[in-house]
Design an enzyme around this catalytic site. Structure first.
Site, short mmCIF file in Angstrom:
data_model
loop_
_atom_site.label_atom_id
_atom_site.label_comp_id
_atom_site.label_asym_id
_atom_site.label_seq_id
_atom_site.Cartn_x
_atom_site.Cartn_y
_atom_site.Cartn_z
N TYR A 212 2.22 -1.55 -9.20
CA TYR A 212 3.27 -1.38 -8.17
C TYR A 212 3.82 0.23 -8.37
CZ TYR A 212 6.64 -1.61 -12.13
OH TYR A 212 7.44 -1.52 -13.25
N CYS A 213 4.08 0.51 -7.24
CA CYS A 213 4.81 1.85 -7.24
C CYS A 213 5.79 1.98 -6.08
CB CYS A 213 3.48 2.97 -6.93
SG CYS A 213 2.66 2.83 -5.55
N THR A 214 6.23 3.12 -5.85
CA THR A 214 7.35 3.50 -5.15
C THR A 214 7.33 2.80 -3.57
OG1 THR A 214 8.23 5.49 -6.19
CG2 THR A 214 9.19 4.97 -4.04
#
Length: 298
Positions: free
Chosen positions: A185-187
């Site tokens: 996951y990331c922004t």
């Protein structure tokens, strides 16, 4: 009345002439008074821009008229200042990579996006997966971002910047996860889209990516799900919360008090980001934080 808005967007798609796209995007943003940062490569576009609502809407319409960009998923956010004031300037550049992992030759991009990336999960599908099996959340951001917000029990690699991920993977730091379900996951989704592909290339067998990133997850479940804390953002807002009940998981590097505030180092020659409380926000000088254990480098 001024209604500032911020757009977060990216799209992996082959571009025959990135320089021409750069000039068009620069002129379009300038004509609308938008500020922010847009990166373009032969593999697509990645950007964050802000401005007045009417101007941002026009930008979306004009950008989607370009055939290669018709399927861009724009994520909307509330700006804190009008006329693009959440960003100091407009920057539109061509780069070898949309995200600087230092591995441009590894990605294969076609009209459908990155080939060979992790399986996409909507926020709802993520919850279904977690209910069905034991998974490991793998944070695809710079480590300092996770200091104020992350998924519960996530693995947070000790990386100073995105390029460090490849070195960490290549030295075998996470080989113990190769046969386990891993959710990256990331922004907004772009970093974990690349990261999931790099992990699969290195033998990770069951890799997923959170489609739309933390932003989409927060819009869906706010603080009633698996996310904890605040989301670091790369503009003058520094951090955003998905609800009034967001947990505060960061701690001031000076006094240890709970805080979700992030500030740049007070020394202009330094690029360190620090978690700091309101009382000590003016104390972010290199001479002070250099002696603090656990300091975070950008």
């Amino acid at each position: 009345m001024s209604v500032p808005k911020i757009l977060l967007f990216y799209l992996f798609t082959p571009l025959a002439d990135p320089d021409a796209v750069r000039l068009w995007q620069r002129d379009l943003c300038e004509s609308l008074g938008l500020k922010g940062r847009i990166l373009i490569s032969k593999d697509g576009i990645n950007g964050t821009v802000g401005g007045e609502l009417k101007d941002v809407k026009k930008y979306v319409r004009k950008t989607r008229q370009y055939p290669a960009f018709k399927s861009i998923d724009f994520k909307w956010g509330e700006g804190s200042k009008g006329n693009g004031g959440d960003f100091p300037r407009l920057s539109v550049k061509v780069r070898d990579e949309l995200v600087s992992f230092g591995a441009p030759g590894e990605l294969t991009v076609n009209e459908h996006g990155i080939a060979g990336g992790g399986a996409r999960l909507t926020p709802e599908q993520l919850h279904e997966l977690v209910a069905a099996k034991q998974v490991t959340f793998f944070d695809g951001r710079n480590s300092f971002e996770a200091e104020i917000g992350r998924f519960r029990d996530a693995v947070v690699p000790d990386v100073e910047n995105t390029r460090d991920f490849v070195a960490e993977l290549d030295r075998g730091a996470y080989d113990h996860l190769k046969n386990e379900p891993v959710v990256t996951y990331c922004t907004g989704g772009i970093r974990c889209e690349v990261l999931s592909s790099l992990m699969i290339n290195r033998g990770f067998r069951e890799v997923y990516q959170l489609d739309g990133g933390i932003v989409t997850y927060g819009e869906t479940f706010a603080d009633q799900g698996l996310w904890e804390g605040s989301l670091y953002v790369f503009d003058e807002r520094k951090a955003i919360q998905f609800s009034d009940s967001a947990l505060v998981i960061g701690h001031c590097y000076v006094c240890g008090e709970p805080t979700s505030r992030m500030e740049n180092c007070g020394d202009l020659a330094c690029r360190t980001q620090l978690v700091v409380c309101d009382e000590h926000a003016s104390a972010t000088a290199c001479a002070e934080h250099s002696a603090v254990s656990g300091k975070i480098k950008v």
